[in-house]
Design an enzyme around this catalytic site. Structure first.
Site, mmCIF file in Angstrom:
data_model
loop_
_atom_site.group_PDB
_atom_site.id
_atom_site.type_symbol
_atom_site.label_atom_id
_atom_site.label_comp_id
_atom_site.label_asym_id
_atom_site.label_seq_id
_atom_site.Cartn_x
_atom_site.Cartn_y
_atom_site.Cartn_z
ATOM 1 N N GLU A 1 0.807 -1.229 0.000
ATOM 2 C CA GLU A 1 0.000 0.000 0.000
ATOM 3 C C GLU A 1 0.839 1.278 0.000
ATOM 4 O O GLU A 1 0.498 2.242 0.685
ATOM 5 C CB GLU A 1 -0.935 0.004 1.230
ATOM 6 C CG GLU A 1 -1.908 -1.147 1.230
ATOM 7 C CD GLU A 1 -2.760 -1.205 2.497
ATOM 8 O OE1 GLU A 1 -3.983 -1.341 2.352
ATOM 9 O OE2 GLU A 1 -2.223 -1.122 3.614
HETATM 10 C C1 ACM Z 1 -1.774 -5.440 4.083
HETATM 11 O O1 ACM Z 1 -2.813 -5.955 4.552
HETATM 12 N N1 ACM Z 1 -1.733 -4.140 3.837
HETATM 13 C C2 ACM Z 1 -0.594 -6.251 3.802
#
Ligand code: ACM
Length: 519
Positions: free
Chosen positions: A333
């Site tokens: 992310e």
């Molecule tokens: C994640 O759940 N951002 C790895």
């Protein structure tokens, strides 16, 4: 009294004494079918021989040599807690003596590195493995033939005879704990380790840093914890592990045959570091501490050289604590890092991680980089990224959020947790297989499974237990036991019989309506 009456009285008393003698010496109803013991995870094979071993104060523990003495003592302590007997541990390199539990190492090819063979006969119990870890797992299984520790039980302690041959399906069976969103103390993590070991989990991935907190002391960058460790989600006091604390966690986990995998999430999820040091920001301005739960807004500064000095210092100091072979560099992310920068960053940081002797693990987004087959990719969201890695010969850790994320709510009524990936009821967590979930990803690509607990809504050990148990029992079984014959209806009865073990440890598990729990 005439002779006849005396004779009648005497025979009456004698008959009564005889009946009492037989009643006292008739063994109680004995559980002599080892195949009906509710083991979790289910062993690879169990055969029964319809007799029983009586564990009592004459039972001793024998170890083949001094290398197994610690395991012998650990077994003795467990048995003491269950039976109040105090078994003597002795070294015996020869044939096992009668009434003993005998632990030995052997070169048995078919048991692999982690497997074991447990043979229970009426006169003795033999536990054989190639490595101490196999003995440890055999002990966990043996303990499941006895009542849980802490429950008042006078015995007799009767173990059904038979043979258990047990080899894990996947070498890597992990959990992840996010100690960044909410901090968990050394004592809390140790309590979690105690229960993980019973399900033969062998890796504990600690998500040590995120936007909301930096939780590991780095001596060359002290503000990371002095500033970045101060708070947690919701604005309460955070916390961090000193390097001594972290070494203690590594030691304690090791005693339970669990390896710690440290994660420093980069280049996104770094607000705590960016708030601690202005120079890590591209604009040279320190960020505010953040205690919300949004993601994707922070990034280390990819073009600045100091960023790589920082990463090198962090990885070097963690390497000196000797956690194990793996270092997780995060990489998920990173929405505010441009893709070319992201790729440049991950490739350079991977080199730094390897230069300190680690094998690098990254979340599935990191498969967008140039991969050799030495890295490990952890699938959480993108089967496409993971497939690219697998096609390249890179091994995968499977953590699909829709099945393995322990912070997902069980259903819409669950008071904690999130549901952006799915609601995951206890049967959903059990009824899937990592080798068939995604086309193009099969058993040969998978190194193991990992079950993450993100802690945006999970504040303490009681919350943790509620989200983790009982789902983790089924997930651990997927990771350990053969796929063939796995069946929810059979499993849910075993689970119901297993829960007194959770109750005995005071674990706050979720009483799913999908299971017929004991009264
Ligand atoms: C994640 O759940 N951002 C790895």
């Amino acid at each position: 009294m005439n002779n006849k009456i005396i004779w009648k009285l005497a025979t009456g008393v004698l008959t009564l004494l005889l009946v009492m003698f037989i009643a006292c010496n008739t063994p109680p109803e004995e559980p002599t079918d080892l195949t009906t013991t509710p083991f979790i995870p289910k062993p690879t094979s169990v055969t029964a021989t319809a007799k029983s071993f009586h564990l009592d104060n004459r039972t001793g523990i024998e170890v083949q040599d001094a290398t197994l003495e610690d395991l012998g003592n650990a077994l003795a302590n467990h048995l003491k807690a269950i039976t109040k007997t105090d078994p003597v541990v002795s070294v015996n390199a020869g044939n096992p003596s009668g009434r003993s539990i005998h632990l030995s190492l052997a070169g048995a090819e078919d048991l692999g590195d982690q497997g074991y063979l447990l043979t229970i006969e009426s006169g003795q119990i033999k536990l054989v493995a190639n490595q101490p870890v196999g003995i440890y797992y055999g002990i966990q299984t043996l303990l499941q033939t006895l009542p849980p520790a802490g429950t008042p039980s006078e015995g007799p302690f009767i173990i059904p005879t038979g043979e258990i041959r047990d080899i894990p399906r996947f070498a890597y069976r992990g959990v992840m704990l996010d100690v960044a969103r909410h901090f968990f103390s050394v004592e809390e993590v140790k309590k979690y380790i105690d229960i993980l070991a019973e399900q033969k989990i062998n890796y504990l991935h600690l998500h040590l840093t995120d936007d909301q907190g930096w939780r590991i002391e780095i001596k060359s960058w002290p503000e990371l914890t002095a500033t970045g460790g101060r708070l947690e989600v919701g604005g309460g006091p955070g916390g961090f592990y000193t390097q001594e604390d972290f070494k203690e966690l590594i030691r304690y986990a090791g005693e339970h045959f669990i390896t710690i995998v440290p994660e420093v999430d980069m280049p996104g999820h770094t607000n705590a570091a960016l708030a601690s040091y202005a120079e890590l920001n591209c604009d040279g301005k320190a960020r505010e501490l953040y205690t919300g739960t949004e993601v994707g807004f922070s990034s280390l500064c990819v073009p600045k050289e100091i960023t790589y000095q920082f990463v090198d210092d962090v990885v070097r100091e963690i390497a000196a604590l000797k956690p194990g072979p793996y270092f997780h560099l995060g990489g998920d992310e990173s929405h505010s890092t441009g893709l070319p920068d992201f790729i440049k960053f991950v490739e350079r940081v991977r080199g730094i991680v390897r230069s300190h002797g680690f094998i690098d693990i990254g979340w599935d987004e990191t498969a967008q980089t140039e991969l050799d087959n030495q890295s490990i990719i952890q699938l959480w969201a993108s089967a496409d990224f993971a497939r690219k890695a697998a096609d390249n010969g890179t091994k995968l850790i499977m953590s699909p959020a829709t099945k393995t994320y322990l912070d997902m709510q069980y259903d819409s009524l669950t008071p904690l947790g999130l549901h952006w990936a799915a609601y995951i009821e206890v049967d959903d967590a059990y009824n899937w297989d990592p080798t068939t979930l995604f086309p193009g990803i099969g058993a040969e690509d998978i190194m193991g499974l990992e079950f993450p607990l993100w802690t945006e809504t999970v504040t303490d050990l009681k919350d943790l237990e509620f989200m983790v148990y009982p789902r983790l029992l089924g997930l651990a079984e997927i990771a350990w036991s053969p796929k063939e014959g796995r069946n929810w209806n059979e499993y849910k009865d075993r689970l119901a019989q297993y829960v007194p073990r959770l109750d005995a440890q005071g674990i706050n598990y979720y009483k799913s309506p999908k299971v017929d729990w004991p009264e």
